[in-house]
Design an enzyme around this catalytic site. Structure first.
Site, PDB file in Angstrom:
ATOM      1  CB  ILE A 104     -99.470  85.088  50.383  1.00  0.00           C
ATOM      2  CG1 ILE A 104    -100.122  84.201  49.330  1.00  0.00           C
ATOM      3  CG2 ILE A 104     -99.970  86.523  50.294  1.00  0.00           C
ATOM      4  CD1 ILE A 104     -99.681  82.754  49.342  1.00  0.00           C
ATOM      5  N   GLY A 304    -101.522  81.298  57.609  1.00  0.00           N
ATOM      6  CA  GLY A 304    -102.660  81.492  56.719  1.00  0.00           C
ATOM      7  C   GLY A 304    -102.207  82.130  55.424  1.00  0.00           C
ATOM      8  CD  GLU A 305    -100.192  86.292  54.760  1.00  0.00           C
ATOM      9  OE1 GLU A 305     -99.338  86.098  53.855  1.00  0.00           O
ATOM     10  OE2 GLU A 305    -100.001  87.078  55.696  1.00  0.00           O
ATOM     11  N   GLY A 306    -102.777  81.354  52.546  1.00  0.00           N
ATOM     12  CA  GLY A 306    -102.460  80.419  51.485  1.00  0.00           C
ATOM     13  C   GLY A 306    -100.989  80.061  51.447  1.00  0.00           C
TER      14      GLY A 306
END
Length: 338
Positions: A104, A304-306
């Site tokens: 990210i 995930g993590e954006g």
């Protein structure tokens, strides 16, 4: 800064959602019709430009100030053996975020987003949702408000991400509670678990639903009982962004599960959101259908993590570049269609 003092204030905000600026959409649509291209020839890029115009209240929307927040929390249900990684990895990854070494970080730099990392009581995991509510009322409100506090009023676009070992388990429970079905419909392999761990995860989600579903009579209570601190924080950030007319990019399965309790009660909550991508987590596509969102990208991501939202920022930038920078038929002295 937006803050919810009580669960009732959270519910009241959800019941009074702002709507987009229809005049800005009309002006942006008129501009689209005057640009040097066949009508609708840029497909969804045109839709994105109108979406951004409506939420920013501008004929020519912009994507100059992009902000992101990644929330981290630990989960008591990890003790059920539902993840491929130990709970200590959450704090280790937060350190990696802060040192700029995670995906990210790289993807935020690539899309020009300012990134904030928020760890939420990592030394105090939520309660095991198979045994008790994940959080008490004060803990849930604190997490929601931590998310709301990250939304800058001057953002052109905002997205959130998460880190929390075992958090696909509460995400599956939230999805099932909000949109029906049982664990088999919503549980996936998450971080890459084997068959034995998958069976434990299915059992954990079904146990959590049996214990809590009948008490989940409001979005707040659903988040409190079946969620996690980072999940509640994402819900708070998403609602706060709507209250400030800031468009949102939604990331993957866990981010969408965070909005599920809000959307089940108030489907219009998704109207200021673009689904960045459809992840490789099996239930994400089903969840997007329930949310009424069509993802921009299908890249088989499941980090995930954006991370998926950070990649999709580039699509939004492209949409606005075309909308704002193309010449009109009149400016270019090009004959429009008869």
């Amino acid at each position: 800064m937006i803050r919810f003092a009580t669960p009732e204030e959270f519910s009241a905000a959800l019941a009074n959602l702002p709507t987009p600026d229809s005049d800005a959409i009309t002006a942006a649509r008129a501009r689209q019709e005057s640009l040097t291209k066949p009508a609708q020839s840029l497909g969804r890029l045109e839709e994105i430009a109108l979406f951004m115009a409506g939420w920013q209240g501008r004929e020519k929307p912009r994507a100059e100030r992009i902000f992101a927040a990644v929330f981290a929390g630990n989960h008591g249900v990890a003790a059920q053996g539902v993840s491929a990684f130990p709970r200590e990895v959450t704090a280790q990854m937060v350190a990696n975020f802060r040192n700029g070494g995670a995906a990210i970080n790289a993807l935020s730099r690539a899309c020009g987003a300012e990134l904030e990392i928020v760890d939420l009581a990592l030394d105090q995991p939520t309660a095991d949702i198979t045994q008790a509510p994940a959080m008490d009322e004060a803990e849930c409100l604190e997490a929601i408000n931590a998310g709301a506090a990250t939304v800058p009023r001057d953002a052109d676009l905002f997205f959130v991400g998460e880190m929390g070992i075992a958090n696909t388990t509460p995400a599956a429970a939230l999805s099932a509670c909000c949109f029906g079905g049982d664990a088999m419909d919503w549980v996936g392999r998450g971080s890459g678990i084997d068959d034995a761990a998958l069976a434990r995860k299915i059992k954990a989600v079904n146990s959590a639903l049996a214990k809590h579903a009948s008490y989940c009579d409001s979005p707040f209570e659903t988040l409190r009982r079946l969620g996690g601190r980072e999940i509640a924080a994402m819900a708070g950030a998403i609602l706060a962004s709507r209250m400030q007319h800031i468009p949102m990019l939604l990331d993957g399965f866990i981010c969408c599960a965070a909005i599920a309790p809000l959307a089940a009660a108030a489907p219009a909550i998704t109207h200021h959101c673009l689904a960045a991508h459809c992840s490789a987590e099996g239930a994400h596509s089903r969840l997007l259908e329930h949310l009424g969102l069509d993802p921009l990208l299908h890249l088989e991501m499941r980090l995930g993590e954006g991370s998926g939202a950070a990649v999709a920022v580039q699509i939004v930038r492209s949409a606005l570049a075309a909308h704002n920078e193309m010449a009109t038929f009149t400016e270019a002295s090009v004959a429009s269609a008869l």
